[in-house]
Scaffold this motif. Structure first.
Motif, PDB file in Angstrom:
ATOM      1  N   MET A  37       2.635  12.234  16.002  1.00 25.47           N
ATOM      2  CA  MET A  37       2.701  12.329  14.546  1.00 25.47           C
ATOM      3  C   MET A  37       2.310  10.990  13.914  1.00 25.47           C
ATOM      4  SD  MET A  37       3.444  15.398  13.758  1.00 25.47           S
ATOM      5  CE  MET A  37       3.884  15.210  12.035  1.00 25.47           C
ATOM      6  N   TRP A  38       2.698   9.902  14.562  1.00 25.81           N
ATOM      7  CA  TRP A  38       2.345   8.571  14.059  1.00 25.81           C
ATOM      8  C   TRP A  38       0.827   8.392  14.049  1.00 25.81           C
ATOM      9  CZ3 TRP A  38       3.544   3.293  16.847  1.00 25.81           C
ATOM     10  CH2 TRP A  38       3.302   2.231  15.952  1.00 25.81           C
ATOM     11  N   LEU A  39       0.144   9.003  14.992  1.00 22.26           N
ATOM     12  CA  LEU A  39      -1.306   8.889  15.066  1.00 22.26           C
ATOM     13  C   LEU A  39      -1.967   9.433  13.800  1.00 22.26           C
ATOM     14  CD1 LEU A  39      -3.613   7.944  16.864  1.00 22.26           C
ATOM     15  CD2 LEU A  39      -3.642  10.222  17.925  1.00 22.26           C
ATOM     16  N   ASN A  40      -1.283  10.340  13.102  1.00 20.99           N
ATOM     17  CA  ASN A  40      -1.833  10.893  11.859  1.00 20.99           C
ATOM     18  C   ASN A  40      -1.802   9.883  10.720  1.00 20.99           C
ATOM     19  OD1 ASN A  40      -2.260  13.397  13.100  1.00 20.99           O
ATOM     20  ND2 ASN A  40      -0.209  14.118  12.575  1.00 20.99           N
ATOM     21  N   THR A  41      -0.887   8.931  10.819  1.00 23.82           N
ATOM     22  CA  THR A  41      -0.781   7.892   9.782  1.00 23.82           C
ATOM     23  C   THR A  41      -0.655   6.526  10.456  1.00 23.82           C
ATOM     24  OG1 THR A  41       1.613   8.258   9.686  1.00 23.82           O
ATOM     25  CG2 THR A  41       0.273   9.410   8.061  1.00 23.82           C
ATOM     26  N   TRP A  42      -1.517   6.262  11.418  1.00 25.20           N
ATOM     27  CA  TRP A  42      -1.383   5.100  12.294  1.00 25.20           C
ATOM     28  C   TRP A  42      -1.442   3.773  11.547  1.00 25.20           C
ATOM     29  CZ3 TRP A  42      -5.308   1.629  12.049  1.00 25.20           C
ATOM     30  CH2 TRP A  42      -6.520   2.093  11.514  1.00 25.20           C
ATOM     31  N   TRP A  43      -2.055   3.733  10.355  1.00 30.67           N
ATOM     32  CA  TRP A  43      -2.209   2.479   9.609  1.00 30.67           C
ATOM     33  C   TRP A  43      -0.929   2.103   8.851  1.00 30.67           C
ATOM     34  CZ3 TRP A  43      -4.346   7.155   8.649  1.00 30.67           C
ATOM     35  CH2 TRP A  43      -3.968   7.799   7.482  1.00 30.67           C
ATOM     36  N   ARG A  44       0.066   2.982   8.865  1.00 29.78           N
ATOM     37  CA  ARG A  44       1.331   2.686   8.191  1.00 29.78           C
ATOM     38  C   ARG A  44       2.364   2.192   9.198  1.00 29.78           C
ATOM     39  NH1 ARG A  44       2.047   8.205   4.587  1.00 29.78           N
ATOM     40  NH2 ARG A  44       0.120   8.011   3.371  1.00 29.78           N
ATOM     41  N   PHE A  45       3.409   1.551   8.687  1.00 30.50           N
ATOM     42  CA  PHE A  45       4.515   1.163   9.555  1.00 30.50           C
ATOM     43  C   PHE A  45       5.130   2.402  10.188  1.00 30.50           C
ATOM     44  CE2 PHE A  45       4.887  -2.652   6.687  1.00 30.50           C
ATOM     45  CZ  PHE A  45       4.520  -3.568   7.649  1.00 30.50           C
ATOM     46  N   PHE A  46       5.555   2.272  11.476  1.00 33.01           N
ATOM     47  CA  PHE A  46       6.178   3.396  12.162  1.00 33.01           C
ATOM     48  C   PHE A  46       7.481   3.792  11.467  1.00 33.01           C
ATOM     49  CE2 PHE A  46       8.884   4.915  15.818  1.00 33.01           C
ATOM     50  CZ  PHE A  46       8.237   6.127  15.962  1.00 33.01           C
ATOM     51  N   ARG A  47       8.288   2.809  11.144  1.00 35.05           N
ATOM     52  CA  ARG A  47       9.512   3.046  10.359  1.00 35.05           C
ATOM     53  C   ARG A  47       9.417   2.190   9.102  1.00 35.05           C
ATOM     54  NH1 ARG A  47      11.748   3.059  15.689  1.00 35.05           N
ATOM     55  NH2 ARG A  47      12.596   5.100  16.214  1.00 35.05           N
ATOM     56  N   PRO A  48       8.925   2.737   8.011  1.00 34.81           N
ATOM     57  CA  PRO A  48       8.638   1.922   6.822  1.00 34.81           C
ATOM     58  C   PRO A  48       9.873   1.475   6.040  1.00 34.81           C
ATOM     59  CG  PRO A  48       8.134   4.228   6.411  1.00 34.81           C
ATOM     60  CD  PRO A  48       8.477   4.128   7.868  1.00 34.81           C
ATOM     61  N   ARG A  49      11.056   2.015   6.347  1.00 33.93           N
ATOM     62  CA  ARG A  49      12.301   1.628   5.685  1.00 33.93           C
ATOM     63  C   ARG A  49      12.157   1.774   4.169  1.00 33.93           C
ATOM     64  NH1 ARG A  49      14.564  -3.564   9.074  1.00 33.93           N
ATOM     65  NH2 ARG A  49      16.558  -2.743   8.360  1.00 33.93           N
ATOM     66  N   THR A  50      11.690   2.942   3.744  1.00 27.61           N
ATOM     67  CA  THR A  50      11.406   3.156   2.319  1.00 27.61           C
ATOM     68  C   THR A  50      12.656   3.057   1.454  1.00 27.61           C
ATOM     69  OG1 THR A  50      11.529   5.546   2.764  1.00 27.61           O
ATOM     70  CG2 THR A  50       9.349   4.551   2.715  1.00 27.61           C
ATOM     71  N   ASP A  51      13.815   3.493   1.965  1.00 28.62           N
ATOM     72  CA  ASP A  51      15.051   3.393   1.177  1.00 28.62           C
ATOM     73  C   ASP A  51      15.365   1.941   0.867  1.00 28.62           C
ATOM     74  OD1 ASP A  51      15.322   6.096   1.202  1.00 28.62           O
ATOM     75  OD2 ASP A  51      16.864   6.163   2.763  1.00 28.62           O
ATOM     76  N   LEU A  52      15.259   1.086   1.888  1.00 29.47           N
ATOM     77  CA  LEU A  52      15.531  -0.336   1.690  1.00 29.47           C
ATOM     78  C   LEU A  52      14.539  -0.944   0.715  1.00 29.47           C
ATOM     79  CD1 LEU A  52      16.798  -3.112   2.417  1.00 29.47           C
ATOM     80  CD2 LEU A  52      15.152  -3.231   4.300  1.00 29.47           C
ATOM     81  N   ILE A  53      13.254  -0.694   0.919  1.00 27.82           N
ATOM     82  CA  ILE A  53      12.231  -1.312   0.076  1.00 27.82           C
ATOM     83  C   ILE A  53      12.425  -0.891  -1.381  1.00 27.82           C
ATOM     84  CG2 ILE A  53       9.760  -1.557  -0.336  1.00 27.82           C
ATOM     85  CD1 ILE A  53      10.944  -2.829   2.292  1.00 27.82           C
ATOM     86  N   GLY A  54      12.809   0.358  -1.594  1.00 32.96           N
ATOM     87  CA  GLY A  54      13.049   0.826  -2.958  1.00 32.96           C
ATOM     88  C   GLY A  54      14.196   0.094  -3.620  1.00 32.96           C
ATOM     89  N   LYS A  55      15.228  -0.219  -2.844  1.00 30.83           N
ATOM     90  CA  LYS A  55      16.402  -0.904  -3.410  1.00 30.83           C
ATOM     91  C   LYS A  55      16.124  -2.380  -3.701  1.00 30.83           C
ATOM     92  CE  LYS A  55      19.732   2.189  -1.222  1.00 30.83           C
ATOM     93  NZ  LYS A  55      20.758   2.350  -0.163  1.00 30.83           N
ATOM     94  N   LEU A  56      15.072  -2.934  -3.121  1.00 30.14           N
ATOM     95  CA  LEU A  56      14.739  -4.333  -3.370  1.00 30.14           C
ATOM     96  C   LEU A  56      14.014  -4.534  -4.697  1.00 30.14           C
ATOM     97  CD1 LEU A  56      13.507  -5.517   0.146  1.00 30.14           C
ATOM     98  CD2 LEU A  56      15.775  -5.762  -0.875  1.00 30.14           C
ATOM     99  N   THR A  57      13.616  -3.444  -5.333  1.00 29.08           N
ATOM    100  CA  THR A  57      12.916  -3.539  -6.610  1.00 29.08           C
ATOM    101  C   THR A  57      13.799  -4.252  -7.628  1.00 29.08           C
ATOM    102  OG1 THR A  57      11.735  -1.480  -6.177  1.00 29.08           O
ATOM    103  CG2 THR A  57      11.806  -2.240  -8.450  1.00 29.08           C
ATOM    104  N   GLY A  58      13.265  -5.280  -8.236  1.00 28.96           N
ATOM    105  CA  GLY A  58      14.024  -6.027  -9.234  1.00 28.96           C
ATOM    106  C   GLY A  58      14.764  -7.220  -8.676  1.00 28.96           C
ATOM    107  N   LEU A  59      14.834  -7.339  -7.340  1.00 23.67           N
ATOM    108  CA  LEU A  59      15.485  -8.488  -6.719  1.00 23.67           C
ATOM    109  C   LEU A  59      14.434  -9.515  -6.304  1.00 23.67           C
ATOM    110  CD1 LEU A  59      18.151  -6.853  -4.344  1.00 23.67           C
ATOM    111  CD2 LEU A  59      18.420  -7.573  -6.715  1.00 23.67           C
ATOM    112  N   SER A  60      14.818 -10.787  -6.329  1.00 24.45           N
ATOM    113  CA  SER A  60      13.909 -11.827  -5.865  1.00 24.45           C
ATOM    114  C   SER A  60      14.133 -12.140  -4.396  1.00 24.45           C
ATOM    115  CB  SER A  60      14.100 -13.100  -6.687  1.00 24.45           C
ATOM    116  OG  SER A  60      15.427 -13.595  -6.535  1.00 24.45           O
TER     117      SER A  60
END
Length: 251
Positions: A37-60
């Motif tokens: 399945m990763w081969l279908n989106t191989w250029w992206r991080f395997f575990r992108p941690r989208t929940d974490l990255i979203g919560k960092l919005t607005g923080l320095s």
């Protein structure tokens, strides 16, 4: 455009993912699986941690520590840095939260509640962070004292790292040696400030006091009573004052 970086990952990443997908296909005799399945989106991080990255919005900046470690040593990273899965991440940008997590009570809790990987301890959020009781009724003066001690500790670290080879690991090996040192003094000051914020006795068993507080907080939650959770207490009048700017920056 981004043709040059894309060509780089095409050469460096795609062959690696293709190999993993082929091995998985041979082992499972199936055309499905996480690597295929990763081969279908191989250029992206395997575990992108989208929940974490979203919560960092607005923080320095945000806090991290190594997931497998003898001693949880926290640092601030710039919010522009994307962490690997070897780091436990904490969406706090303030010095009070840093101080509470870096101090002795949390270290004792980590040793008692963390899991083990061979001889090293693993920071498991479910058993360590999620069960760790924070100070329940610190005064504004006590909160500020913890934050100030945290800033001072990081300043001592930064000054010491200029003179020490081997980074934080080498620096903290020295803290276990006999004798006084600026880093030991800074940790002792932070520990005292955090113990004051908890209202804990310095001579009483620290882990026993934490366990009693954990039980008390759990009982209040079960009874739908208000408790003080992680982070700056809601009663603190000027939380923005507890956010300084030092952190590891993106290269």
């Amino acid at each position: 455009g981004y043709s040059i970086p894309f060509e780089h990952v095409t050469q460096k990443v795609l062959p690696h993912v293709q190999k993993l997908a082929e091995v998985e296909r041979k082992e499972t005799k199936k055309d499905t699986g996480q690597d295929q399945m990763w081969l279908n989106t191989w250029w992206r991080f395997f575990r992108p941690r989208t929940d974490l990255i979203g919560k960092l919005t607005g923080l320095s900046r945000y806090m991290v520590c190594s997931r497998v470690t003898k001693r949880p040593t926290f640092m601030f990273l710039s919010a522009d840095i994307r962490p690997s899965d070897s780091l436990s991440c904490f969406v706090f940008d303030d010095d009070y939260s840093f101080g509470v997590l870096q101090a002795l009570p949390h270290q004792k809790w980590f040793v008692a509640k963390g899991s083990k990987l061979t001889e090293r301890l693993r920071y498991t959020p479910e058993s360590v962070f999620d069960t760790f009781p924070w100070p329940q009724s610190p005064t504004a003066k006590q909160v500020k004292a913890v934050a100030d001690a945290a800033v001072a500790l990081r300043k001592v670290r930064a000054d010491s790292l200029v003179k020490v080879k081997g980074g934080l690991r080498a620096l903290y090996k020295a803290i276990d040696l006999p004798g006084k040192s600026p880093l030991k003094d800074a940790h002792e000051t932070l520990d005292k400030a955090v113990l004051d914020a908890y209202g804990f006795g310095a001579k009483a068993d620290l882990l026993a006091q934490l366990l009693a507080l954990n039980a008390s907080v759990a009982a209040k939650i079960a009874a739908s009573e208000a408790v003080t959770g992680p982070g700056i207490p809601a009663t603190y009048p000027t939380p923005a004052d507890l956010v300084t700017g030092d952190c590891i920056l993106a290269p």
